[in-house]
Design a protein around this motif. Structure first.
Motif, PDB file in Angstrom:
ATOM      1  N   GLU A 122      59.219  21.576  -0.712  1.00  0.00           N
ATOM      2  CA  GLU A 122      59.423  23.015  -0.872  1.00  0.00           C
ATOM      3  C   GLU A 122      59.853  23.653   0.451  1.00  0.00           C
ATOM      4  O   GLU A 122      59.517  23.176   1.539  1.00  0.00           O
ATOM      5  CB  GLU A 122      58.136  23.670  -1.363  1.00  0.00           C
ATOM      6  CG  GLU A 122      57.697  23.238  -2.755  1.00  0.00           C
ATOM      7  CD  GLU A 122      58.697  23.646  -3.828  1.00  0.00           C
ATOM      8  OE1 GLU A 122      59.228  24.766  -3.757  1.00  0.00           O
ATOM      9  OE2 GLU A 122      58.951  22.822  -4.735  1.00  0.00           O
ATOM     10  N   HIS A 124      59.745  26.849   3.135  1.00  0.00           N
ATOM     11  CA  HIS A 124      58.789  27.864   3.583  1.00  0.00           C
ATOM     12  C   HIS A 124      59.384  28.591   4.787  1.00  0.00           C
ATOM     13  O   HIS A 124      60.030  27.976   5.647  1.00  0.00           O
ATOM     14  CB  HIS A 124      57.458  27.226   3.975  1.00  0.00           C
ATOM     15  CG  HIS A 124      56.779  26.501   2.860  1.00  0.00           C
ATOM     16  ND1 HIS A 124      56.119  27.157   1.840  1.00  0.00           N
ATOM     17  CD2 HIS A 124      56.679  25.168   2.591  1.00  0.00           C
ATOM     18  CE1 HIS A 124      55.632  26.264   0.995  1.00  0.00           C
ATOM     19  NE2 HIS A 124      55.952  25.054   1.420  1.00  0.00           N
ATOM     20  N   PHE A 125      59.150  29.895   4.861  1.00  0.00           N
ATOM     21  CA  PHE A 125      59.683  30.663   5.985  1.00  0.00           C
ATOM     22  C   PHE A 125      59.131  30.174   7.325  1.00  0.00           C
ATOM     23  O   PHE A 125      59.851  30.167   8.333  1.00  0.00           O
ATOM     24  CB  PHE A 125      59.389  32.154   5.809  1.00  0.00           C
ATOM     25  CG  PHE A 125      60.318  32.839   4.844  1.00  0.00           C
ATOM     26  CD1 PHE A 125      61.685  32.851   5.068  1.00  0.00           C
ATOM     27  CD2 PHE A 125      59.826  33.466   3.715  1.00  0.00           C
ATOM     28  CE1 PHE A 125      62.553  33.484   4.185  1.00  0.00           C
ATOM     29  CE2 PHE A 125      60.671  34.100   2.827  1.00  0.00           C
ATOM     30  CZ  PHE A 125      62.042  34.106   3.053  1.00  0.00           C
ATOM     31  N   ASP A 126      57.877  29.775   7.372  1.00  0.00           N
ATOM     32  CA  ASP A 126      57.318  29.278   8.628  1.00  0.00           C
ATOM     33  C   ASP A 126      58.076  28.044   9.109  1.00  0.00           C
ATOM     34  O   ASP A 126      58.349  27.898  10.309  1.00  0.00           O
ATOM     35  CB  ASP A 126      55.836  28.942   8.468  1.00  0.00           C
ATOM     36  CG  ASP A 126      54.958  30.183   8.421  1.00  0.00           C
ATOM     37  OD1 ASP A 126      55.417  31.247   8.871  1.00  0.00           O
ATOM     38  OD2 ASP A 126      53.818  30.086   7.933  1.00  0.00           O
ATOM     39  N   ARG A 158      59.821  36.845  10.231  1.00  0.00           N
ATOM     40  CA  ARG A 158      58.834  35.808  10.531  1.00  0.00           C
ATOM     41  C   ARG A 158      59.016  35.278  11.956  1.00  0.00           C
ATOM     42  O   ARG A 158      58.031  35.025  12.668  1.00  0.00           O
ATOM     43  CB  ARG A 158      58.956  34.675   9.505  1.00  0.00           C
ATOM     44  CG  ARG A 158      57.876  33.610   9.614  1.00  0.00           C
ATOM     45  CD  ARG A 158      56.463  34.161   9.529  1.00  0.00           C
ATOM     46  NE  ARG A 158      56.235  35.020   8.360  1.00  0.00           N
ATOM     47  CZ  ARG A 158      55.927  34.567   7.143  1.00  0.00           C
ATOM     48  NH1 ARG A 158      55.836  33.271   6.924  1.00  0.00           N
ATOM     49  NH2 ARG A 158      55.724  35.416   6.157  1.00  0.00           N
ATOM     50  N   ASP A 180      57.155  44.005  -1.824  1.00  0.00           N
ATOM     51  CA  ASP A 180      56.485  42.793  -2.288  1.00  0.00           C
ATOM     52  C   ASP A 180      56.823  42.624  -3.765  1.00  0.00           C
ATOM     53  O   ASP A 180      56.296  43.338  -4.618  1.00  0.00           O
ATOM     54  CB  ASP A 180      54.975  42.928  -2.088  1.00  0.00           C
ATOM     55  CG  ASP A 180      54.220  41.631  -2.345  1.00  0.00           C
ATOM     56  OD1 ASP A 180      54.750  40.775  -3.076  1.00  0.00           O
ATOM     57  OD2 ASP A 180      53.092  41.483  -1.828  1.00  0.00           O
ATOM     58  N   ARG A 182      56.042  40.579  -5.857  1.00  0.00           N
ATOM     59  CA  ARG A 182      54.929  40.174  -6.728  1.00  0.00           C
ATOM     60  C   ARG A 182      54.285  41.377  -7.407  1.00  0.00           C
ATOM     61  O   ARG A 182      53.597  41.219  -8.425  1.00  0.00           O
ATOM     62  CB  ARG A 182      53.877  39.415  -5.918  1.00  0.00           C
ATOM     63  CG  ARG A 182      54.384  38.144  -5.261  1.00  0.00           C
ATOM     64  CD  ARG A 182      53.332  37.549  -4.349  1.00  0.00           C
ATOM     65  NE  ARG A 182      52.913  38.507  -3.330  1.00  0.00           N
ATOM     66  CZ  ARG A 182      51.932  38.292  -2.463  1.00  0.00           C
ATOM     67  NH1 ARG A 182      51.268  37.143  -2.498  1.00  0.00           N
ATOM     68  NH2 ARG A 182      51.606  39.205  -1.572  1.00  0.00           N
ATOM     69  N   MET A 251      60.359  30.849  -2.604  1.00  0.00           N
ATOM     70  CA  MET A 251      59.899  31.213  -1.263  1.00  0.00           C
ATOM     71  C   MET A 251      59.967  32.727  -1.064  1.00  0.00           C
ATOM     72  O   MET A 251      59.019  33.333  -0.530  1.00  0.00           O
ATOM     73  CB  MET A 251      60.758  30.498  -0.220  1.00  0.00           C
ATOM     74  CG  MET A 251      60.473  30.875   1.216  1.00  0.00           C
ATOM     75  SD  MET A 251      61.499  29.929   2.397  1.00  0.00           S
ATOM     76  CE  MET A 251      63.144  30.550   1.993  1.00  0.00           C
ATOM     77  N   ARG A 254      57.026  34.139  -3.210  1.00  0.00           N
ATOM     78  CA  ARG A 254      55.656  33.756  -2.847  1.00  0.00           C
ATOM     79  C   ARG A 254      55.279  34.114  -1.412  1.00  0.00           C
ATOM     80  O   ARG A 254      54.091  34.154  -1.077  1.00  0.00           O
ATOM     81  CB  ARG A 254      55.490  32.250  -3.027  1.00  0.00           C
ATOM     82  CG  ARG A 254      55.582  31.784  -4.475  1.00  0.00           C
ATOM     83  CD  ARG A 254      55.664  30.272  -4.533  1.00  0.00           C
ATOM     84  NE  ARG A 254      55.706  29.773  -5.908  1.00  0.00           N
ATOM     85  CZ  ARG A 254      56.078  28.540  -6.247  1.00  0.00           C
ATOM     86  NH1 ARG A 254      56.420  27.675  -5.291  1.00  0.00           N
ATOM     87  NH2 ARG A 254      56.105  28.169  -7.510  1.00  0.00           N
ATOM     88  N   GLU A 255      56.278  34.362  -0.541  1.00  0.00           N
ATOM     89  CA  GLU A 255      55.995  34.548   0.883  1.00  0.00           C
ATOM     90  C   GLU A 255      56.556  35.885   1.377  1.00  0.00           C
ATOM     91  O   GLU A 255      57.468  35.931   2.189  1.00  0.00           O
ATOM     92  CB  GLU A 255      56.563  33.378   1.686  1.00  0.00           C
ATOM     93  CG  GLU A 255      56.003  32.025   1.232  1.00  0.00           C
ATOM     94  CD  GLU A 255      56.536  30.846   2.031  1.00  0.00           C
ATOM     95  OE1 GLU A 255      57.190  31.061   3.077  1.00  0.00           O
ATOM     96  OE2 GLU A 255      56.295  29.699   1.610  1.00  0.00           O
ATOM     97  N   VAL A 257      57.219  39.341   3.383  1.00  0.00           N
ATOM     98  CA  VAL A 257      57.115  39.685   4.802  1.00  0.00           C
ATOM     99  C   VAL A 257      56.968  41.183   5.026  1.00  0.00           C
ATOM    100  O   VAL A 257      56.774  41.623   6.161  1.00  0.00           O
ATOM    101  CB  VAL A 257      58.337  39.168   5.603  1.00  0.00           C
ATOM    102  CG1 VAL A 257      58.453  37.655   5.485  1.00  0.00           C
ATOM    103  CG2 VAL A 257      59.623  39.853   5.151  1.00  0.00           C
ATOM    104  N   GLU A 260      54.318  42.533   7.234  1.00  0.00           N
ATOM    105  CA  GLU A 260      54.415  42.213   8.662  1.00  0.00           C
ATOM    106  C   GLU A 260      55.379  43.130   9.400  1.00  0.00           C
ATOM    107  O   GLU A 260      55.295  43.252  10.625  1.00  0.00           O
ATOM    108  CB  GLU A 260      54.881  40.763   8.838  1.00  0.00           C
ATOM    109  CG  GLU A 260      53.968  39.711   8.230  1.00  0.00           C
ATOM    110  CD  GLU A 260      54.524  38.310   8.427  1.00  0.00           C
ATOM    111  OE1 GLU A 260      54.809  37.944   9.585  1.00  0.00           O
ATOM    112  OE2 GLU A 260      54.692  37.594   7.429  1.00  0.00           O
TER     113      GLU A 260
END
Length: 340
Positions: A122, A124-126, A158, A180, A182, A251, A254-255, A257, A260
């Motif tokens: 998968e 991921h931004f990180d 990020r 967001d 979600r 991504m 689910r992630e 930002v 932030e």
């Protein structure tokens, strides 16, 4: 110390990225090309492409990038970060603008996109942020001004949060992730998204880009993006590309930002199109909630007001591809901001 500018976005002269043979082969009666590979083998980029070996989650991968030097250097570097639906080659017009201003320009394809490897795991931004910093380390670049488009804007947030000492300025060009998703869209199984994406036709994709990104874009400017996506369908490992592409959509969902963004400490400029209402996942949201999504210019203004050093510029008669719809205004704002 050299400064680096990370820019992600699109600009006006997209045809410069592609050879005349691409257009000729699209004409009726001309034989179809061999399929591109899922690393866009056979698809032209405007400058030489290098590959950086990386290991993500134990998997050996390669990150593609262009590193272009100006004729007269100003001692600074610009890195361009792309959106989800575009290979790094779409930066050709902005590369020219920045080279003319004396910037060295570094343009990566993130893992999972363009000419970079398509991982089995998968996204991921990180991980993408670490990869981008690894590229800067490889090139000996200590610090960056960051400008990012669409999905690249989420990645840039990020990077600015995780590596603030590597970022001087952050320019977010029509980023997604300003809300967001979600809160509006229920979780969608990956297998369902795979099925829907696999059913998408070139005509359907063109309609998506013209409707959701900008109705002002001429058809010939959209065609290279159609080519880049649909001429890989004949590749033997197309299913691996498709799974990586769908993973990038999950991504985004689910992630988030957005929470932030107010915490970013570096000077930040949003450049938004007034008509940008792009909102990933909107078709899967309840009908009553869909109109509330994608009010991106308003969201950018509200977020900028919460930041220590945030500001926003909204360009009228421009959409999600703000730099293509209004290249002169966008480039002027960008160059002034980067010169501060």
């Amino acid at each position: 110390m050299k400064r680096l500018v990370v820019v992600a976005g699109l600009a006006a002269l997209l045809a410069l990225s592609f050879t005349a043979v691409h257009a000729a082969e699209r004409e009726p009666g001309i034989a179809q090309r061999e399929p591109y590979g899922i690393g866009l083998e056979g698809f032209a980029y405007p400058y030489p492409v290098s590959l950086l070996p990386l290991v993500n989650d134990g998997e050996q991968l390669r990150m593609a990038y262009m590193d272009v030097a100006p004729a007269q250097a100003n001692g600074r570097v610009v890195v361009l970060l792309h959106g989800r639906n575009f290979p790094a080659s779409y930066w050709a017009p902005e590369i020219k603008v920045l080279l003319a201003a004396g910037y060295r320009v570094v343009v990566p394809d993130q893992i999972g996109f363009g000419k970079s490897s398509k991982p089995s795991g998968e996204l991921h931004f990180d991980t993408l942020a670490r990869n981008t910093i690894a590229l800067l380390d490889h090139l000996g670049i200590a610090k960056a001004d960051v400008v990012a488009h669409s999905l690249g804007g989420m990645l840039a947030v990020r990077i600015a949060r995780a590596y603030p000492d590597r970022v001087n300025h952050l320019l977010l060009a029509a980023p997604i992730g300003l809300e967001d998703y979600r809160m509006y869209v229920p979780p969608t199984p990956t297998e369902k998204i795979l099925e829907n994406e696999d059913k998408l036709t070139a005509d359907g994709y063109r309609k998506q880009l013209e409707t959701n990104y900008s109705p002002k874009i001429p058809p010939e400017a959209i065609t290279p993006f159609i080519d880049a996506r649909f001429n890989i369908k004949g590749a033997a490992d197309y299913s691996r590309w498709l799974r990586a592409f769908v993973s990038s959509g999950q991504m985004i969902y689910r992630e988030p930002v957005v929470h932030e963004i107010p915490l970013i400490t570096v000077p930040t400029l949003f450049i938004m199109g007034a008509d940008d209402h792009n909102a990933p996942g909107r078709p899967n949201a309840p009908e009553a909630l869909r109109p509330k999504m994608g009010q991106n210019a308003e969201l950018a203004n509200a977020l900028a007001a919460k930041m220590a050093h945030g500001s926003a510029e909204v360009i009228e008669n421009a959409g999600h591809l703000v730099f293509l719809d209004a290249p002169d205004k966008f480039n002027a704002l960008m160059l002034v901001f980067l010169a501060k």
